[in-house]
Enzyme design. Structure first.
Site, PDB file in Angstrom:
ATOM      1  N   ASP A   6       0.882  -1.165   0.000  1.00  0.00           N
ATOM      2  CA  ASP A   6       0.000   0.000   0.000  1.00  0.00           C
ATOM      3  C   ASP A   6       0.918   1.213   0.000  1.00  0.00           C
ATOM      4  O   ASP A   6       1.562   1.516   1.012  1.00  0.00           O
ATOM      5  CB  ASP A   6      -0.900  -0.005   1.241  1.00  0.00           C
ATOM      6  CG  ASP A   6      -1.880   1.163   1.262  1.00  0.00           C
ATOM      7  OD1 ASP A   6      -1.638   2.170   0.542  1.00  0.00           O
ATOM      8  OD2 ASP A   6      -2.870   1.095   2.003  1.00  0.00           O
ATOM      9  N   SER A  11      -0.089  10.847 -16.810  1.00  0.00           N
ATOM     10  CA  SER A  11      -1.279  10.909 -17.670  1.00  0.00           C
ATOM     11  C   SER A  11      -1.089  12.071 -18.624  1.00  0.00           C
ATOM     12  O   SER A  11      -0.416  13.056 -18.295  1.00  0.00           O
ATOM     13  CB  SER A  11      -2.544  11.130 -16.827  1.00  0.00           C
ATOM     14  OG  SER A  11      -3.654  11.436 -17.657  1.00  0.00           O
ATOM     15  N   TYR A  68      -7.288  14.297  -8.897  1.00  0.00           N
ATOM     16  CA  TYR A  68      -6.553  13.531  -9.906  1.00  0.00           C
ATOM     17  C   TYR A  68      -5.612  14.418 -10.715  1.00  0.00           C
ATOM     18  O   TYR A  68      -4.428  14.105 -10.875  1.00  0.00           O
ATOM     19  CB  TYR A  68      -7.536  12.829 -10.842  1.00  0.00           C
ATOM     20  CG  TYR A  68      -6.870  12.047 -11.946  1.00  0.00           C
ATOM     21  CD1 TYR A  68      -6.339  10.780 -11.703  1.00  0.00           C
ATOM     22  CD2 TYR A  68      -6.755  12.564 -13.235  1.00  0.00           C
ATOM     23  CE1 TYR A  68      -5.723  10.055 -12.723  1.00  0.00           C
ATOM     24  CE2 TYR A  68      -6.146  11.843 -14.253  1.00  0.00           C
ATOM     25  CZ  TYR A  68      -5.630  10.596 -13.990  1.00  0.00           C
ATOM     26  OH  TYR A  68      -5.008   9.891 -14.997  1.00  0.00           O
ATOM     27  N   LYS A 101      -1.411  14.459 -10.939  1.00  0.00           N
ATOM     28  CA  LYS A 101      -0.674  14.125 -12.150  1.00  0.00           C
ATOM     29  C   LYS A 101       0.227  15.272 -12.595  1.00  0.00           C
ATOM     30  O   LYS A 101       1.331  15.043 -13.112  1.00  0.00           O
ATOM     31  CB  LYS A 101      -1.649  13.731 -13.268  1.00  0.00           C
ATOM     32  CG  LYS A 101      -2.386  12.428 -13.002  1.00  0.00           C
ATOM     33  CD  LYS A 101      -1.427  11.255 -12.822  1.00  0.00           C
ATOM     34  CE  LYS A 101      -2.153   9.935 -12.619  1.00  0.00           C
ATOM     35  NZ  LYS A 101      -1.212   8.804 -12.468  1.00  0.00           N
TER      36      LYS A 101
END
Length: 319
Positions: free
Chosen positions: A84, A165, A177, A181
């Site tokens: 993790d 991404s 998100y 990134k």
């Protein structure tokens, strides 16, 4: 005459680049590669592909179920490691296992692949906790793993591959998100420059939209519905009662148009970054990345904002 000469020079340059790009390492069977996020998606496919190629694969899996599923179709060389990346103790335990496996040879390849999308909603729908989890998984986790494993990568003069991404160049909406990134792109750039003098090559992979759990429309719709249902009444009035449904329809339409099922495109980028004698510093995977998102980052901001604020981009890609 000048135009012909220029065209010839460009053709020669491309031919030299193409030939250089195809030069590969001769032996990989003695090289260890550690990949995070191997339960599903890109990581799972990459672990199996690298195992078939002869790498000594160490696959980081979040769940025991993911680890069991991965080993059923793999050789005895492939080993799974419970990890993790948001927990320091889990990272420490994984690093100890990797150290024992690689020995004095060091770690040839580290592929930071694990990631989540989180909740994707307009910014004023969200709390700071909605931002925190994607940033912990997509940015702080890979940084922590990289820092702990750098001594082993230095020993092997190996490779680090960061899966970010194409939307680490341009945010499409609200949520953690996109900041995560963008941050990973910055970490990749600084790491690449810092490690150059140690003979370590650092590459960044910027996938477009692929059909994985991260892009599952049902999951995103459910998480967005949960946030919408708990919004204050005045915020819902500001957006209008049909906003939620229409925004979900637009997103799902865009995903159907742009998403690819061929995850091997991303795995090829990982494989090239690990085995090419002269790996690229950046890889883009997916036609949407190459033909839509990357070109849009070079447009004037007001044009990009217009396209992203309307259905224009959907209509363009539907033609």
């Amino acid at each position: 005459m000048f135009a012909y000469l220029l065209a010839l020079l460009l053709l020669l340059w491309f031919l030299c680049w193409w030939l250089r790009d195809r030069v590969r390492l001769q032996k990989v069977s003695d090289k260890h590669v550690f990949i995070t996020g191997c339960d599903t998606g890109f990581g799972c496919l990459a672990a199996r592909a690298f195992d078939r190629e002869g790498f000594q694969v160490l696959a980081g899996c979040l769940t025991q179920e993911g680890a069991r599923s991965l080993t059923t179709d793999a050789s005895s060389r492939l080993k799974t490691i419970q990890l993790d990346i948001t927990k320091a103790a889990s990272i420490e335990n994984a690093v100890n296992q990797i150290t024992q496996e690689v020995g004095d040879a060091g770690l040839w390849g580290l592929v930071n692949n694990a990631g989540i999308a989180g909740v994707l909603c307009p910014t004023d729908w969200l709390t700071v906790e909605h931002f925190r989890r994607p940033i912990e998984v997509n940015l702080l986790g890979p940084i922590a793993v990289t820092l702990k494993l750098l001594p082993l990568v230095k020993k092997a003069r190996g490779r680090i591959v960061n899966v970010t991404s194409v939307l680490g160049r341009m945010a499409l909406g609200g949520g953690g998100y996109f900041p995560s990134k963008f941050g990973m792109e910055a970490f990749n750039d600084s790491l690449r420059r810092d490690m150059k003098s140690f003979g370590i090559k650092v590459a960044c992979i910027e996938p477009g939209s692929f059909e994985t759990r991260m892009t599952n429309c049902d999951v995103h719709r459910n998480s967005k519905q949960c946030v919408w249902d708990n919004l204050p009444a005045d915020v819902r009035r500001q957006y209008g009662e049909d906003y939620f449904l229409q925004s979900c329809i637009r997103r799902e339409k865009l995903m159907r148009i742009l998403s690819s099922r061929d995850l091997s495109q991303v795995v090829w980028c990982m494989e090239h970054a690990l085995t090419a004698k002269y790996p690229r510093t950046r890889y883009s995977a997916g036609m949407d990345a190459k033909l839509v998102w990357i070109p849009m980052t070079y447009l004037p901001t007001f044009i990009t904002d217009y396209l992203l604020g309307t259905d224009t981009i959907i209509n363009l890609n539907a033609v």
